[in-house]
Design a protein around this motif. Sequence first.
Motif, short mmCIF file in Angstrom:
data_model
loop_
_atom_site.label_atom_id
_atom_site.label_comp_id
_atom_site.label_asym_id
_atom_site.label_seq_id
_atom_site.Cartn_x
_atom_site.Cartn_y
_atom_site.Cartn_z
N GLU A 1 33.48 35.21 46.10
CA GLU A 1 32.45 32.96 46.16
C GLU A 1 31.63 33.08 44.43
N GLU A 2 32.21 32.25 43.57
CA GLU A 2 31.96 31.93 42.30
C GLU A 2 30.62 31.70 42.22
N LEU A 3 30.21 32.03 41.18
CA LEU A 3 28.74 32.33 40.69
C LEU A 3 28.62 31.54 39.43
N ASP A 4 27.93 30.38 39.32
CA ASP A 4 27.55 29.50 37.95
C ASP A 4 27.06 30.79 37.12
N GLU A 5 26.39 29.70 35.64
CA GLU A 5 25.71 30.62 34.60
C GLU A 5 24.26 31.21 35.38
N SER A 6 24.07 30.82 35.64
CA SER A 6 22.73 31.71 37.10
C SER A 6 22.89 32.30 37.55
N ASN A 7 23.76 32.86 37.95
CA ASN A 7 24.58 34.22 38.87
C ASN A 7 24.05 33.71 40.22
N LEU A 8 24.26 31.69 40.40
CA LEU A 8 24.16 31.06 41.90
C LEU A 8 25.47 31.42 42.59
N PRO A 9 25.62 31.25 44.23
CA PRO A 9 26.93 30.62 44.42
C PRO A 9 27.37 29.88 44.58
N SER A 10 28.85 29.39 44.56
CA SER A 10 28.67 28.11 45.04
C SER A 10 28.93 27.71 46.57
N GLY A 11 29.30 29.07 47.26
CA GLY A 11 29.02 28.63 48.92
C GLY A 11 30.86 28.07 49.16
N GLU A 12 31.59 28.48 48.96
CA GLU A 12 33.02 28.06 49.02
C GLU A 12 33.80 29.44 48.94
N PRO A 13 33.67 29.97 50.09
CA PRO A 13 33.85 31.93 50.07
C PRO A 13 35.93 31.58 49.64
N ARG A 14 36.35 31.86 48.52
CA ARG A 14 38.00 32.40 48.85
C ARG A 14 38.35 33.50 48.19
N ALA A 15 39.65 34.00 48.96
CA ALA A 15 40.85 35.36 48.90
C ALA A 15 41.64 35.14 47.83
N PHE A 16 42.20 35.87 46.92
CA PHE A 16 42.23 36.29 45.76
C PHE A 16 43.31 37.65 46.15
N ARG B 1 49.32 26.35 57.33
CA ARG B 1 49.28 28.15 58.17
C ARG B 1 49.11 28.36 57.16
N LEU B 2 49.67 28.36 55.73
CA LEU B 2 49.32 29.18 54.22
C LEU B 2 47.95 29.53 54.03
N LEU B 3 47.01 28.79 54.40
CA LEU B 3 45.45 27.97 53.65
C LEU B 3 45.16 30.01 54.23
N GLY B 4 45.44 30.56 55.27
CA GLY B 4 44.27 31.77 55.27
C GLY B 4 45.33 33.27 54.36
N TRP B 5 45.97 32.50 53.84
CA TRP B 5 46.13 34.03 52.84
C TRP B 5 45.76 33.98 51.41
N SER B 6 45.66 35.28 51.09
CA SER B 6 45.43 35.07 49.43
C SER B 6 46.05 34.58 48.58
N ALA B 7 45.25 34.40 47.39
CA ALA B 7 46.06 33.04 46.97
C ALA B 7 46.15 34.57 45.60
N PRO B 8 47.36 34.28 45.11
CA PRO B 8 47.68 35.18 43.60
C PRO B 8 47.70 34.09 42.44
N VAL B 9 46.33 34.20 42.49
CA VAL B 9 45.73 33.29 41.33
C VAL B 9 44.80 33.68 40.36
N ALA B 10 44.68 32.96 39.51
CA ALA B 10 43.14 33.95 38.75
C ALA B 10 41.72 33.81 39.08
N VAL B 11 41.51 34.63 39.66
CA VAL B 11 40.30 34.71 39.85
C VAL B 11 39.01 34.32 39.01
N PRO B 12 37.31 33.59 39.87
CA PRO B 12 36.99 33.28 38.63
C PRO B 12 36.19 33.91 38.17
N ASP B 13 35.79 33.16 36.91
CA ASP B 13 35.35 34.16 35.84
C ASP B 13 33.92 34.80 36.25
N ARG B 14 33.08 34.78 37.32
CA ARG B 14 31.47 35.19 37.12
C ARG B 14 31.83 35.03 39.05
#
Length: 200
Positions: free
Chosen positions: A95-110, A56-69
């Motif tokens: 959705e986290e981006l790598d150094e080339s600004n390409l998406p990781s394909g794993e969206p997350r809520a913060f 039940r907790l998986l859908g909640w926005s996480a109060p953790v550090a967002v990705p650097d990019r």
Amino acid sequence: MMGLEAGVIGLVAAYVLLSTLLLVVMIFLPLPRVAKIAAIVVASLFYVGVFFATQRLLGWSAPVAVPDRFQVLWTRVIEPNPSRNNPGAIHLWVEELDESNLPSGEPRAFRLPYSVELARQVSAAQAEIDEGRPQGGRAQFWGEGSGEKMGAAPVNAAAPPGGDPSGGGLFDPSLLGAQSKSVTLAPLPKPKLPAKDLPE
């Protein structure tokens, strides 16, 4: 990166391991057999309870550090409501981006603590997204001091990112080491694709 389902299973497995060790110790204690059987049954029920409660907790926005990019996919600003003792919050689906600004394909809520400046940035970014202009963000400053524009609002590289700090308290994410360091939002940079080989 370990998926959410694997994380839940790992958490339940850790709980089972600790409970099993405690039950093994109980076997050698001078307790009535009925008490030992009851402890085993209760611990087993807790295994199932922990698994479903964690789901039940998986859908909640996480109060953790967002990705650097990251790319901002959607936002939600919850205004403070003192009458309900609600300090407000800012939810980012990214959705986290790598150094080339390409998406990781794993969206997350913060979830970030509410501040007027960050709410302004997020609202402006959402307006840009609604118009079909992708928005990105960083947990640090964009650019190298020249500033970039997001819609009509300039991003000042000399100002602290995101505005006001959170208010503190025992359960303040920053106190727990999980604060998302306020973010800076700006138009999403184009991906840095590798150079194509020219035909000879």
